[in-house]
Scaffold this active site. Structure first.
Site, PDB file in Angstrom:
ATOM      1  N   TYR A  77      -1.543   8.015  -5.974  1.00 44.32           N
ATOM      2  CA  TYR A  77      -0.754   7.972  -4.974  1.00 44.32           C
ATOM      3  C   TYR A  77      -0.814  10.000  -4.692  1.00 44.32           C
ATOM      4  O   TYR A  77       0.246  10.220  -3.530  1.00 44.32           O
ATOM      5  CB  TYR A  77       0.565   7.606  -5.193  1.00 44.32           C
ATOM      6  CG  TYR A  77       1.772   7.288  -4.639  1.00 44.32           C
ATOM      7  CD1 TYR A  77       1.115   6.145  -3.353  1.00 44.32           C
ATOM      8  CD2 TYR A  77       2.432   7.552  -4.383  1.00 44.32           C
ATOM      9  CE1 TYR A  77       1.894   6.094  -2.172  1.00 44.32           C
ATOM     10  CE2 TYR A  77       3.698   7.459  -3.148  1.00 44.32           C
ATOM     11  CZ  TYR A  77       3.116   6.292  -2.209  1.00 44.32           C
ATOM     12  OH  TYR A  77       4.981   6.196  -1.654  1.00 44.32           O
ATOM     13  N   GLY A 102       0.790  -1.564   0.080  1.00 48.18           N
ATOM     14  CA  GLY A 102       0.179  -0.344   0.531  1.00 48.18           C
ATOM     15  C   GLY A 102       1.104   1.475  -0.281  1.00 48.18           C
ATOM     16  O   GLY A 102       0.260   1.586  -0.374  1.00 48.18           O
ATOM     17  N   ASP A 103       2.414   1.728   0.281  1.00 42.22           N
ATOM     18  CA  ASP A 103       3.342   2.685   0.109  1.00 42.22           C
ATOM     19  C   ASP A 103       4.400   2.074  -0.041  1.00 42.22           C
ATOM     20  O   ASP A 103       5.210   2.369   0.446  1.00 42.22           O
ATOM     21  CB  ASP A 103       2.767   2.967   1.637  1.00 42.22           C
ATOM     22  CG  ASP A 103       3.636   4.745   1.347  1.00 42.22           C
ATOM     23  OD1 ASP A 103       3.584   4.683   0.690  1.00 42.22           O
ATOM     24  OD2 ASP A 103       3.975   5.158   2.404  1.00 42.22           O
ATOM     25  N   ALA A 104       4.308   1.645  -1.404  1.00 41.79           N
ATOM     26  CA  ALA A 104       5.663   0.405  -1.898  1.00 41.79           C
ATOM     27  C   ALA A 104       6.557   1.681  -2.361  1.00 41.79           C
ATOM     28  O   ALA A 104       7.355   1.266  -3.515  1.00 41.79           O
ATOM     29  CB  ALA A 104       5.598  -0.866  -2.829  1.00 41.79           C
TER      30      ALA A 104
END
Length: 264
Positions: A261, A189-191
């Site tokens: 994002y 989710g926040d790669a």
């Protein structure tokens, strides 16, 4: 206990953290938004990390703890949770540091690193999505983005150059209108590359897991691949795309999730 770096930390810890009696605390800038993060060092012990969150950030940290525990229970390499203290509107989390360095600073040869990243995310995305209780679908992300945009929390000056002339409101409207069909998997989710820790043997671990859950695989792949291309070049991106999957890279979908994002 040696005097910690600020009164807020001393207040959060109180007198019942004997395990930190000889520790030293170094503030860390990166980490969960709204939380104070410290690198905890002590002679003869592995590195640890302390997160302290209050008010709305406390709820987010509690959520991160739950998601990290779920990933750990399903075999993902994530920081070991040593201790959690929840008191009123404050949450304190102590974790074991992962061995290795962030993927954007790792000394491994680029081909070895890229192949390790592809294999690790393929494994993460193969976890049982039907058993994952955390929702990171496009609908949920767009709802969060709408709240952030309406609150004036998004600064368009930080947008990528392709969106340099676009307002936050216009970008959100475009994302709502062009919402893609989803291929749900378990995502980090926040790669970003700094949230992926790589050890000397190419083993991969994940940190800052507060956005893990059920989401489209390109939620991870778009951000990760963009970081790979920025740090290691176009050839590394192509290698990653091929190593992750034999199917064709979906450039349109990757661009959608990069744009989404922007609003986080």
């Amino acid at each position: 206990m040696p005097k910690p770096p600020d009164d807020a930390l001393a207040s959060a810890l109180g007198n019942d953290w004997a395990e930190l009696a000889q520790a030293r605390f170094e503030p860390v800038i990166s980490g969960l938004s709204g939380a104070s993060v410290y690198r905890v060092t002590e002679s003869g012990l592995p590195q640890r990390y302390l997160k302290i969150a209050e008010q709305d950030a406390a709820a987010a940290l509690s959520d991160e703890i739950a998601r990290t525990r779920w990933l750990a229970a399903h075999g993902a390499t994530v920081p070991e949770i040593i201790r959690v203290k929840e008191q009123g509107n404050r949450v304190v989390l102590l974790t074991q540091g992962l061995a290795g360095t962030p993927a954007d600073e790792n000394p491994l040869p680029a081909p070895v690193l890229i192949d390790a990243l592809a294999a690790a995310f393929a494994t993460l995305h193969a976890l049982p999505v039907s058993q994952c209780p955390f929702d990171e679908s496009v609908a949920v992300r767009l709802a969060r983005a709408t709240t952030a945009v309406n609150a004036g929390d998004i600064d368009p000056s930080h947008f990528d150059t392709r969106n340099s002339a676009v307002s936050a409101e216009a970008l959100l409207a475009r994302l709502v209108k062009t919402r893609p069909a989803e291929d749900l998997v378990v995502v980090h989710g926040d790669a970003s590359l700094n949230n992926v820790i790589v050890d000397k043997n190419g083993g991969i671990g994940f940190v800052d897991c507060g956005n893990a859950g059920r989401g489209d695989r390109y939620l991870d792949l778009a951000v990760l691949a963009s970081g790979i291309e920025e740090h290691y070049g176009r050839a590394a991106f192509i290698r990653f795309a091929k190593a992750y999957s034999r199917t064709a890279w979906d450039s349109a979908k990757a661009e959608y999730f990069l744009d989404l994002y922007e609003l986080f």
